[in-house]
Design a protein around this motif. Structure first.
Motif, mmCIF file in Angstrom:
data_model
loop_
_atom_site.group_PDB
_atom_site.id
_atom_site.type_symbol
_atom_site.label_atom_id
_atom_site.label_comp_id
_atom_site.label_asym_id
_atom_site.label_seq_id
_atom_site.Cartn_x
_atom_site.Cartn_y
_atom_site.Cartn_z
ATOM 1 N N PRO A 1 41.864 27.036 47.484
ATOM 2 C CA PRO A 1 41.505 27.432 48.848
ATOM 3 C C PRO A 1 42.055 28.801 49.220
ATOM 4 C CG PRO A 1 42.238 25.151 48.802
ATOM 5 C CD PRO A 1 42.513 25.712 47.442
ATOM 6 N N TRP A 2 41.374 29.444 50.121
ATOM 7 C CA TRP A 2 41.729 30.748 50.668
ATOM 8 C C TRP A 2 43.147 30.712 51.222
ATOM 9 C CZ3 TRP A 2 39.163 32.916 55.719
ATOM 10 C CH2 TRP A 2 39.404 34.292 55.808
ATOM 11 N N GLN A 3 43.960 31.716 50.883
ATOM 12 C CA GLN A 3 45.377 31.730 51.235
ATOM 13 C C GLN A 3 45.731 32.660 52.399
ATOM 14 O OE1 GLN A 3 47.765 29.692 49.671
ATOM 15 N NE2 GLN A 3 45.879 28.772 48.884
ATOM 16 N N ALA A 4 44.738 33.199 53.087
ATOM 17 C CA ALA A 4 45.023 34.118 54.194
ATOM 18 C C ALA A 4 45.790 33.410 55.304
ATOM 19 C CB ALA A 4 43.724 34.699 54.737
ATOM 20 N N ILE B 1 33.946 31.600 50.986
ATOM 21 C CA ILE B 1 34.126 33.009 51.306
ATOM 22 C C ILE B 1 34.140 33.798 50.005
ATOM 23 C CG2 ILE B 1 36.648 32.766 51.319
ATOM 24 C CD1 ILE B 1 36.744 35.030 53.372
ATOM 25 N N ASP B 2 33.543 34.984 50.018
ATOM 26 C CA ASP B 2 33.556 35.863 48.845
ATOM 27 C C ASP B 2 34.812 36.722 48.883
ATOM 28 O OD1 ASP B 2 31.149 34.961 47.788
ATOM 29 O OD2 ASP B 2 29.970 36.361 48.996
ATOM 30 N N LEU B 3 35.620 36.640 47.833
ATOM 31 C CA LEU B 3 36.870 37.387 47.762
ATOM 32 C C LEU B 3 36.874 38.284 46.526
ATOM 33 C CD1 LEU B 3 39.330 34.484 48.629
ATOM 34 C CD2 LEU B 3 38.563 36.318 50.164
ATOM 35 N N PRO B 4 37.331 39.539 46.653
ATOM 36 C CA PRO B 4 37.396 40.427 45.482
ATOM 37 C C PRO B 4 38.466 39.957 44.502
ATOM 38 C CG PRO B 4 38.373 41.474 47.398
ATOM 39 C CD PRO B 4 37.763 40.199 47.890
ATOM 40 N N ALA B 5 38.218 40.209 43.228
ATOM 41 C CA ALA B 5 39.151 39.784 42.185
ATOM 42 C C ALA B 5 39.120 40.772 41.031
ATOM 43 C CB ALA B 5 38.815 38.383 41.689
ATOM 44 N N THR B 6 40.234 40.855 40.317
ATOM 45 C CA THR B 6 40.348 41.665 39.103
ATOM 46 C C THR B 6 40.829 40.758 37.983
ATOM 47 O OG1 THR B 6 40.871 43.659 40.362
ATOM 48 C CG2 THR B 6 41.453 43.657 38.033
ATOM 49 N N LEU B 7 40.104 40.758 36.871
ATOM 50 C CA LEU B 7 40.388 39.836 35.775
ATOM 51 C C LEU B 7 40.592 40.586 34.470
ATOM 52 C CD1 LEU B 7 37.442 37.369 36.505
ATOM 53 C CD2 LEU B 7 39.776 37.157 37.346
ATOM 54 N N ASP B 8 41.542 40.128 33.661
ATOM 55 C CA ASP B 8 41.648 40.638 32.295
ATOM 56 C C ASP B 8 40.344 40.363 31.564
ATOM 57 O OD1 ASP B 8 44.194 41.533 32.634
ATOM 58 O OD2 ASP B 8 45.166 40.009 31.401
ATOM 59 N N ASP B 9 39.800 41.382 30.882
ATOM 60 C CA ASP B 9 38.539 41.210 30.165
ATOM 61 C C ASP B 9 38.454 42.267 29.069
ATOM 62 O OD1 ASP B 9 35.960 40.991 29.224
ATOM 63 O OD2 ASP B 9 35.019 40.894 31.188
ATOM 64 N N PRO B 10 38.504 41.859 27.787
ATOM 65 C CA PRO B 10 38.428 42.846 26.699
ATOM 66 C C PRO B 10 37.182 43.718 26.763
ATOM 67 C CG PRO B 10 39.057 40.685 25.856
ATOM 68 C CD PRO B 10 38.662 40.479 27.284
ATOM 69 N N ALA B 11 36.120 43.230 27.423
ATOM 70 C CA ALA B 11 34.888 44.015 27.549
ATOM 71 C C ALA B 11 34.780 44.699 28.911
ATOM 72 C CB ALA B 11 33.676 43.114 27.317
ATOM 73 N N GLY B 12 35.853 44.665 29.700
ATOM 74 C CA GLY B 12 35.810 45.254 31.026
ATOM 75 C C GLY B 12 35.647 46.763 31.003
ATOM 76 N N ASP B 13 35.155 47.318 32.108
ATOM 77 C CA ASP B 13 34.886 48.757 32.160
ATOM 78 C C ASP B 13 36.019 49.558 32.795
ATOM 79 O OD1 ASP B 13 34.620 47.883 34.731
ATOM 80 O OD2 ASP B 13 32.531 48.462 34.977
ATOM 81 N N ASP B 14 37.117 48.910 33.160
ATOM 82 C CA ASP B 14 38.256 49.615 33.741
ATOM 83 C C ASP B 14 39.456 49.468 32.811
ATOM 84 O OD1 ASP B 14 39.786 51.071 35.469
ATOM 85 O OD2 ASP B 14 40.209 49.408 36.829
ATOM 86 N N VAL B 15 40.212 50.543 32.645
ATOM 87 C CA VAL B 15 41.389 50.533 31.774
ATOM 88 C C VAL B 15 42.624 50.796 32.626
ATOM 89 C CG1 VAL B 15 42.550 51.602 29.810
ATOM 90 C CG2 VAL B 15 40.062 51.344 29.802
ATOM 91 N N ARG B 16 43.634 49.947 32.493
ATOM 92 C CA ARG B 16 44.876 50.096 33.250
ATOM 93 C C ARG B 16 46.057 50.163 32.298
ATOM 94 N NH1 ARG B 16 44.408 46.486 38.777
ATOM 95 N NH2 ARG B 16 42.492 47.470 39.531
ATOM 96 N N HIS C 1 36.122 44.001 37.625
ATOM 97 C CA HIS C 1 36.196 43.675 39.045
ATOM 98 C C HIS C 1 34.978 42.842 39.430
ATOM 99 C CE1 HIS C 1 39.410 46.627 39.258
ATOM 100 N NE2 HIS C 1 38.609 47.483 38.663
ATOM 101 N N THR C 2 35.212 41.845 40.243
ATOM 102 C CA THR C 2 34.122 40.948 40.633
ATOM 103 C C THR C 2 34.438 40.347 41.992
ATOM 104 O OG1 THR C 2 32.768 39.070 39.906
ATOM 105 C CG2 THR C 2 35.151 38.930 39.506
ATOM 106 N N TYR C 3 33.538 39.507 42.472
ATOM 107 C CA TYR C 3 33.770 38.721 43.682
ATOM 108 C C TYR C 3 33.656 37.250 43.320
ATOM 109 C CZ TYR C 3 33.789 42.632 46.932
ATOM 110 O OH TYR C 3 34.135 43.777 47.613
ATOM 111 N N LEU C 4 34.562 36.441 43.859
ATOM 112 C CA LEU C 4 34.581 35.013 43.591
ATOM 113 C C LEU C 4 34.411 34.249 44.891
ATOM 114 C CD1 LEU C 4 37.654 34.861 41.170
ATOM 115 C CD2 LEU C 4 35.236 35.062 40.557
ATOM 116 N N GLN C 5 33.584 33.223 44.858
ATOM 117 C CA GLN C 5 33.455 32.334 46.012
ATOM 118 C C GLN C 5 34.581 31.316 45.971
ATOM 119 O OE1 GLN C 5 29.647 30.450 46.545
ATOM 120 N NE2 GLN C 5 28.964 32.111 47.878
#
Length: 265
Positions: free
Chosen positions: A178-181, A199-214, A235-239
């Motif tokens: 559940p939403w933690q706000a 609710i749609d919430l933004p998320a960042t996930l580890d992904d070997p094929a992802g397009d962002d490098v940190r 980066h994605t949105y999760l319900q």
């Protein structure tokens, strides 16, 4: 971690009046990212487990990480001035041939620095790995060996910090929790969206094929040999459930104001 090894997901609720998740800094400017870094989460787990700064981090750095932004918060800039208590000119970053710092020229008695923080932010962090290790880490977070902080030592977390373990995948855990706000944020959202169940919430996930490098995966926290490597993320949105839909199992409220409701009476 082998393919047959059972895994588990540890959920952490990262909330505090102030957080700071820096992945780069200079002497006079300390930035924060808008969401937790992997080095920050790994550092929190290592501190909870009582590991020294020279301890190996392979097992912790190898955990999969997902961050859901439940309440983004806002940026706070903290203004500092630094001076010599004897009112002497400050030293510069330049050094002499003997390795001694040179005085500032022209003489400078005050140095301005900035620290940036996230205020009133709430994140849901999901850490996935071998079940035995995750169980050990959950116990450590509940009974930490060292004080825990959200990025910087001054940023103490609010409770609850851990929401426990979940079966299934990291993505399933982030979608089902559940939403933690805060109640105020949820109520404000509810006035616009009613009692919507998701609710749609933004998320960042580890992904070997992802397009962002940190560049925030720690290899060592040793003070003289702090080193990091990169990871790929997406980066994605999760319900996620809002928790605003009335529970049919609960009796309807009778209305009116109860001044003792917050006290649990």
């Amino acid at each position: 971690m082998t393919a047959s090894e059972p895994t588990s997901v540890l959920l952490l609720r990262l909330a505090a009046p102030l957080q700071a998740w820096g992945d780069r800094s200079t002497f006079n400017r300390r930035e924060t990212r808008p969401e937790p870094t992997k080095s920050g989460v790994v550092g929190l787990l290592a501190a909870a487990a009582g590991r020294s700064r020279h301890a190996a981090l392979d097992d912790l750095a190898g955990l999969a990480l997902g961050i859901r932004i439940d309440q983004p918060g806002s940026i706070l800039r903290d203004y500092h001035t630094v001076g010599d208590y004897r009112d002497q000119p400050l030293l510069s970053a330049a050094v002499t041939a003997k390795g001694l710092q040179k005085p500032t020229s022209p003489a400078k008695r005050t140095h301005i620095t900035y620290r940036f923080y996230l205020q009133d932010a709430i994140f849901l962090a999901a850490v996935e790995g071998p079940r035995e290790l995750i169980t050990t880490l959950e116990h450590a977070v509940r009974h930490p060996a060292f004080p825990l902080a959200l990025g910087r030592r001054s940023c103490a977390p609010t409770q609850p910090l851990t929401l426990g373990q979940r079966n299934g995948t990291l993505l399933e855990a982030l979608r089902s929790e559940p939403w933690q706000a805060t109640p105020a944020v949820r109520a404000r959202w509810g006035r616009t969206n009613g009692d919507a169940a998701q609710i749609d919430l933004p998320a960042t996930l580890d992904d070997p094929a992802g397009d962002d490098v940190r560049d925030d995966v720690p290899l060592s926290f040793a003070p003289t040999t702090r080193t990091f490597t990169t990871r790929r993320t997406r980066h994605t949105y999760l319900q996620a459930p809002t928790g605003l839909t009335p529970d049919p199992a609960q009796p309807p409220t009778t209305g009116g104001h109860d001044p003792f409701a917050l006290l649990g009476w």
